[in-house]
Write a protein that holds these residues in place. Structure first.
Motif, mmCIF file in Angstrom:
data_model
loop_
_atom_site.group_PDB
_atom_site.id
_atom_site.type_symbol
_atom_site.label_atom_id
_atom_site.label_comp_id
_atom_site.label_asym_id
_atom_site.label_seq_id
_atom_site.Cartn_x
_atom_site.Cartn_y
_atom_site.Cartn_z
ATOM 1 N N ALA A 241 -13.235 -51.979 -26.914
ATOM 2 C CA ALA A 241 -12.590 -50.702 -26.598
ATOM 3 C C ALA A 241 -11.352 -50.929 -25.738
ATOM 4 C CB ALA A 241 -13.567 -49.782 -25.878
ATOM 5 N N ILE A 242 -10.301 -50.196 -26.027
ATOM 6 C CA ILE A 242 -9.089 -50.161 -25.210
ATOM 7 C C ILE A 242 -8.907 -48.715 -24.772
ATOM 8 C CG2 ILE A 242 -6.602 -50.560 -25.153
ATOM 9 C CD1 ILE A 242 -6.976 -52.501 -27.490
ATOM 10 N N TYR A 243 -8.857 -48.488 -23.453
ATOM 11 C CA TYR A 243 -8.773 -47.102 -23.009
ATOM 12 C C TYR A 243 -7.780 -46.955 -21.871
ATOM 13 C CZ TYR A 243 -11.500 -47.958 -18.742
ATOM 14 O OH TYR A 243 -11.925 -48.394 -17.520
ATOM 15 N N ALA A 244 -7.305 -45.740 -21.699
ATOM 16 C CA ALA A 244 -6.396 -45.401 -20.607
ATOM 17 C C ALA A 244 -6.568 -43.919 -20.316
ATOM 18 C CB ALA A 244 -4.951 -45.711 -20.983
ATOM 19 N N SER A 245 -6.175 -43.511 -19.117
ATOM 20 C CA SER A 245 -6.319 -42.108 -18.737
ATOM 21 C C SER A 245 -5.187 -41.705 -17.820
ATOM 22 C CB SER A 245 -7.674 -41.875 -18.051
ATOM 23 O OG SER A 245 -7.744 -42.605 -16.834
ATOM 24 N N SER A 246 -4.958 -40.406 -17.733
ATOM 25 C CA SER A 246 -3.959 -39.864 -16.817
ATOM 26 C C SER A 246 -4.400 -38.473 -16.380
ATOM 27 C CB SER A 246 -2.579 -39.797 -17.484
ATOM 28 O OG SER A 246 -2.597 -38.884 -18.558
ATOM 29 N N PHE A 247 -3.912 -38.060 -15.228
ATOM 30 C CA PHE A 247 -4.264 -36.759 -14.655
ATOM 31 C C PHE A 247 -3.788 -35.640 -15.575
ATOM 32 C CE2 PHE A 247 -2.913 -33.115 -12.074
ATOM 33 C CZ PHE A 247 -4.119 -32.772 -11.488
ATOM 34 N N SER A 248 -4.678 -34.653 -15.828
ATOM 35 C CA SER A 248 -4.311 -33.544 -16.714
ATOM 36 C C SER A 248 -4.409 -32.183 -16.044
ATOM 37 C CB SER A 248 -5.197 -33.552 -17.966
ATOM 38 O OG SER A 248 -6.540 -33.257 -17.631
ATOM 39 N N GLY A 249 -5.081 -32.082 -14.897
ATOM 40 C CA GLY A 249 -5.189 -30.785 -14.230
ATOM 41 C C GLY A 249 -6.400 -30.710 -13.328
ATOM 42 N N TRP A 250 -6.671 -29.507 -12.849
ATOM 43 C CA TRP A 250 -7.787 -29.277 -11.927
ATOM 44 C C TRP A 250 -8.824 -28.383 -12.592
ATOM 45 C CZ3 TRP A 250 -7.579 -32.158 -7.617
ATOM 46 C CH2 TRP A 250 -6.336 -32.614 -7.196
ATOM 47 N N ILE A 251 -10.092 -28.680 -12.346
ATOM 48 C CA ILE A 251 -11.200 -27.878 -12.861
ATOM 49 C C ILE A 251 -12.149 -27.588 -11.710
ATOM 50 C CG2 ILE A 251 -11.058 -28.760 -15.227
ATOM 51 C CD1 ILE A 251 -13.340 -30.683 -14.565
ATOM 52 N N PRO A 252 -12.966 -26.543 -11.820
ATOM 53 C CA PRO A 252 -13.898 -26.222 -10.720
ATOM 54 C C PRO A 252 -14.869 -27.370 -10.444
ATOM 55 C CG PRO A 252 -13.713 -24.386 -12.252
ATOM 56 C CD PRO A 252 -12.991 -25.531 -12.880
ATOM 57 N N TRP A 253 -15.172 -27.573 -9.170
ATOM 58 C CA TRP A 253 -16.109 -28.616 -8.748
ATOM 59 C C TRP A 253 -17.526 -28.110 -8.948
ATOM 60 C CZ3 TRP A 253 -17.066 -33.444 -7.511
ATOM 61 C CH2 TRP A 253 -18.143 -33.765 -6.701
ATOM 62 N N ASP A 254 -18.360 -28.869 -9.688
ATOM 63 C CA ASP A 254 -19.723 -28.427 -9.971
ATOM 64 C C ASP A 254 -20.760 -29.057 -9.052
ATOM 65 O OD1 ASP A 254 -19.796 -31.009 -10.885
ATOM 66 O OD2 ASP A 254 -19.996 -30.488 -13.000
ATOM 67 N N GLU B 143 -9.145 -35.746 -16.161
ATOM 68 C CA GLU B 143 -8.319 -36.774 -16.794
ATOM 69 C C GLU B 143 -8.258 -36.564 -18.301
ATOM 70 O OE1 GLU B 143 -7.018 -39.680 -15.198
ATOM 71 O OE2 GLU B 143 -7.635 -38.974 -13.221
ATOM 72 N N ASN B 144 -7.106 -36.908 -18.843
ATOM 73 C CA ASN B 144 -6.951 -37.015 -20.296
ATOM 74 C C ASN B 144 -7.180 -38.475 -20.653
ATOM 75 O OD1 ASN B 144 -6.257 -36.621 -22.999
ATOM 76 N ND2 ASN B 144 -4.091 -36.997 -22.584
ATOM 77 N N MET B 145 -8.243 -38.777 -21.343
ATOM 78 C CA MET B 145 -8.653 -40.156 -21.630
ATOM 79 C C MET B 145 -8.480 -40.452 -23.117
ATOM 80 S SD MET B 145 -12.328 -41.936 -20.853
ATOM 81 C CE MET B 145 -12.557 -43.709 -20.931
ATOM 82 N N VAL B 146 -7.817 -41.549 -23.429
ATOM 83 C CA VAL B 146 -7.597 -41.975 -24.813
ATOM 84 C C VAL B 146 -8.264 -43.330 -25.012
ATOM 85 C CG1 VAL B 146 -5.882 -42.620 -26.537
ATOM 86 C CG2 VAL B 146 -5.431 -40.709 -25.000
ATOM 87 N N ILE B 147 -9.064 -43.462 -26.064
ATOM 88 C CA ILE B 147 -9.799 -44.695 -26.345
ATOM 89 C C ILE B 147 -9.521 -45.125 -27.772
ATOM 90 C CG2 ILE B 147 -12.044 -45.838 -26.248
ATOM 91 C CD1 ILE B 147 -13.097 -43.448 -24.699
ATOM 92 N N ASP B 148 -9.121 -46.388 -27.958
ATOM 93 C CA ASP B 148 -9.025 -47.010 -29.280
ATOM 94 C C ASP B 148 -10.219 -47.939 -29.448
ATOM 95 O OD1 ASP B 148 -6.685 -45.696 -29.509
ATOM 96 O OD2 ASP B 148 -5.384 -47.444 -29.425
#
Length: 600
Positions: A462-475, A399-404
Motif C-alpha cells: 500500500a502507498i498512502y498519503a493524507s492531508s487536512f480537509s476540515g473540522w468535524i465534531p469531536w465524538d 483528513e483526506n486519505m488516498v491509498i494506492d
C-alpha cells in the motif's frame, strides 16, 4: 544581474530533489571532473536514510546572465511549515507531479499555499518515461485541481513541461524527449517573474530561516523585500511582540551553488544571510533603525498533534546516554521550536514532563531520532490529536486519505479504516495495472498507529498519503490497539527457555540476553488484556538426560520495535524509552501489583 527566486513543490517522492540535482549539474555549478552523489540537496543523515526531504534548502545557479535561487521543499505533510516559509522567499514555483501517480493530497496542499501567496506557477510532469505513465489523464486531473483552487483566471494559465529528472531531460512535448534540461532553465528565465520588491524603499527583510555558524554565530535568512543591505550597517531586529533590538551586520552572505559566499552589499530581491544578530526567530523583521513599522505576514498552520516528552525515569536510565536532565531536555526542545515554526513547547503539571505540539507523527519521530543521535535519553508518550473549539463546540481535524493498493486488498483495507471512523469517498482503477486508488475521509486520530496495520494487511504494497480537509465534531472516542501487552514482572536477563514458553501467548519484541526491568513491555499479548510474565526463568538442570525427551527451545521469531512502530503501537498508559543505543517500551506504572491487567 537579473534574479529569479523559485521553489519546487510536490507530493513526497515525485522527484523534486532529483530534478534540482540535474539543474545544478547542467547549469555548471559542479566541475566536470567532480563526482556528486545523488540527491545532493538532501544533506542530512536522516534525509539520506529515509529518502525524503525534511528541511527546505537553498541553492543558486546562473543561466543566461540570470541568478536563479532555487528552494527545495519537503513533500511530506508533516513538514508543511517548511513549504510555507519557503514560499515567502520566492516569486515563482514549479509544481512537480508524477506522471503515473498524478496529484495526491500533499500536491493539493502545496498548490493551495502557493496560490495564496500569488506566485507564478508552472507544471512539470515528471517521470514521463515510466511504463505506467498516464500523462493525459494526469494533465486533466491537475487542471481540475487548478480550477478548484484558483482565485482568478490568471492562475489557471500555466505552462507545462514534461521531464525525466532521473534521465536529465525536459521537453515541451512529451513525445519528443530532448538531451538536457535546458527547456526548463529557459522557462525559469523567460516565464518566471522577477522579484516583487521595492528597490528605493527603506531596507527591510522577513526572517524565513535561521542557521548557526561557529565563526559568525546566529544567521538570519530571508529575501530582501526593499532597499539594499551592506556589511557593517546598523540595523534593528523587531520580534513578534514588537520589541526592537539594534545590531551591526558582522557578515553578509548570499547563496552560491550549494554553499555561500561573502559579499559587501546585496540589493532587493536577493536572498541574504545576515550575521550579527542575537538569536533571531523565524518571523522576525530586520529593518533600518527608526524605520516605519513593517506588517508581519509569515503565518503557518497550527499544530495538529501533541506528545508528552519526559526525562528517562526507568531503572536503566543513564547507562546509554549523555544528556539526562529535564533542563537539557527543555533546552533542546526549545531550540527545535525556534528552528521550526510548526513546533511549540508547553509545560505540564510535572517538572519532568513537557508537552510538544507538532504537525504530525513523522515530525515528532524525526526530532526524537535527531535527539538520540546527539546523546539524549528521553521518553515519549502516545501522540494525541489536538481538539479545538469552534462556536462553543469541540471539533477534531479530518483528513483526506488516498491509498494506492492491489485490488485484492480493497476489502481488508476498507474494513480497517471503517473501524477507525473512515468513510470511502471514491474508488478508481489505475490504468495499466491491477492497482486501484481509494479515497477516504477519516478523523486524524484514526491515522495514529494505522501505518503498520495497513502495511501488514496489504503485504507492504500500500502507498498512502493524507492531508487536512476540515473540522468535524469531536465524538470523544479513543482509538487504541486491540491487543494487550506482555510485561516483565521482574528485573533480569531474558532467557530463551522462558521466551519459548511465552511466544505462544503473543508476539515477542525482545530476544534472549536482553536486560529487562519490572514494567518493561516485552511483547504483544494475543488477547485484549495485559499479561505480567517472567522472561528471566531458567530451566532447572539435573544430571538426568533422556534421548528425545528434552524440549526444544527454538524461538519462532523476534519482532524488535523501531521508533516509528513503537510510537504507533503504545497506549495512553505507556511510554517509549529512547536512548542512543536502544528503543524500549514500558508501562507508566512499573510495579506489577499497582497495575490492572484489564484495559480501558
Amino acid at each position: 544581474m537579473n534574479i529569479r527566486n523559485l521553489a519546487i513543490i510536490a507530493h513526497v517522492d515525485h522527484g523534486k530533489t532529483t530534478l534540482i540535482d540535474g539543474l545544478l549539474r547542467q547549469a555548471g555549478v559542479f566541475e566536470q571532473h567532480r563526482e556528486m552523489s545523488d540527491r545532493v540537496m538532501d544533506s542530512g543523515d536522516l534525509e539520506k536514510e529515509r529518502g525524503i526531504t525534511i528541511t527546505a534548502k537553498n541553492a543558486a545557479l546562473t543561466w543566461k546572465d540570470t541568478l536563479i535561487n532555487v528552494v527545495d521543499t519537503p513533500g511530506h505533510a508533516d513538514f508543511g511549515s517548511e513549504v510555507e516559509r519557503a514560499l515567502f522567499m520566492v516569486d515563482g514555483a514549479f509544481l512537480l507531479v508524477d506522471a503515473a501517480e498524478g496529484p495526491l493530497p500533499q500536491t493539493r496542499f502545496v498548490l493551495n499555499k502557493a496560490m495564496q501567496q500569488g506566485i507564478r506557477l508552472a507544471l512539470v510532469i515528471n517521470k514521463v518515461d515510466r511504463p505506467d505513465a498516464r500523462i493525459q489523464e494526469v494533465e486533466e486531473q491537475v487542471l481540475e485541481l487548478f480550477y478548484d483552487l484558483a482565485s482568478d483566471e490568471k492562475q489557471v494559465n500555466y505552462p507545462t513541461i514534461y521531464a525525466s529528472a532521473k534521465e536529465g531531460w525536459a521537453s515541451k512535448n512529451a513525445l519528443e524527449p530532448t538531451q538536457n534540461l535546458h527547456p526548463l532553465l529557459d522557462l525559469i528565465v523567460d516565464d518566471m517573474p522577477a522579484p516583487r520588491v521595492q528597490p528605493e524603499a527603506p531596507f527591510h527583510m522577513l526572517v524565513a530561516d535561521r542557521r548557526y555558524d561557529s565563526f559568525v554565530g546566529h544567521i538570519a535568512v530571508g529575501r530582501i523585500e526593499a532597499g539594499s543591505l551592506q556589511e557593517n550597517q546598523q540595523l534593528q531586529l523587531v520580534d513578534a511582540a514588537g520589541q526592537s533590538k539594534q545590531f551591526t551586520v558582522s557578515a553578509l552572505q548570499q547563496i552560491w551553488g550549494l554553499a555561500t559566499k561573502r559579499v559587501q552589499e546585496l540589493s532587493a530581491g536577493n536572498i541574504a544571510l545576515v550575521a550579527g544578530l542575537d538569536n533571531p526567530q523565524i518571523g522576525d523583521v530586520i529593518q533600518v533603525c527608526d524605520g516605519p513599522s513593517i506588517a508581519r505576514k509569515l503565518h503557518v498552520d497550527p499544530p495538529a498533534v501533541s506528545v508528552r516528552m519526559s526525562v528517562n525515569t526507568c531503572p536503566l536510565a543513564g547507562t546509554e546516554g549523555t544528556y539526562l536532565t529535564s533542563r537539557k531536555l527543555q533546552d533542546v526542545l526549545q531550540a527545535a521550536c525556534q528552528q521550526n515554526v510548526a513546533l511549540s513547547l508547553h509545560d505540564t503539571d510535572s517538572p519532568e514532563v513537557f508537552e510538544l505540539k507538532a504537525r504530525g507523527e513523522l515530525q515528532i519521530v524525526v526530532l526524537l531520532e535527531q535527539m538520540r543521535r546527539q546523546g539524549y535519553e528521553v521518553m515519549a508518550g502516545r501522540p494525541q490529536v489536538l481538539v479545538h473549539e469552534q462556536d462553543g463546540q469541540q471539533v477534531q481535524p479530518q483528513e483526506n486519505m488516498v491509498i494506492d493498493l492491489p485490488q485484492d486488498f480493497v476489502g481488508a483495507v476498507t474494513q480497517l479504516l471503517a473501524s477507525r471512523g473512515g468513510t470511502l469517498q471514491d474508488m478508481q482503477p489505475l490504468s495499466g495495472s491491477d492497482r486501484v486508488r481509494l479515497q477516504f475521509l477519516i478523523p486524524s486520530r484514526g491515522l495514529i498507529g494505522v501505518r503498520s496495520q495497513l502495511l501488514t494487511r496489504t503485504r507492504g504494497e500500500a502507498i498512502y498519503a493524507s492531508s487536512f480537509s476540515g473540522w468535524i465534531p469531536w465524538d470523544g472516542k479513543s482509538m487504541q490497539r486491540t491487543n494487550g501487552a506482555m510485561i516483565a514482572d521482574r528485573d533480569g536477563e531474558c532467557r530463551e527457555y522462558a521466551l519459548h514458553r511465552l511466544q505462544e501467548r503473543g508476539k515477542l519484541f525482545v530476544g534472549a540476553g536482553v536486560h529487562v526491568y519490572e514494567g518493561m513491555i516485552i511483547g504483544e499479548h494475543n488477547r485484549n488484556t495485559d499479561l505480567n510474565a517472567n522472561p528471566t526463568k531458567e530451566k532447572k538442570l539435573t544430571n538426568m538426560r533422556a534421548s528425545g525427551s528434552d524440549e526444544s527451545t527454538k524461538l519462532d521469531g523476534i519482532y524488535p520495535m523501531g521508533l516509528d512502530e513503537a510510537l504507533e503501537w503504545i497506549d495512553d498508559d505507556e511510554w517509549v524509552e529512547i536512548t542512543p543505543k536502544s528503543i524500549r517500551l514500558r508501562k507508566d506504572e512499573l510495579k506489577a501489583n499497582a497495575r490492572k491487567v484489564t484495559r480501558q
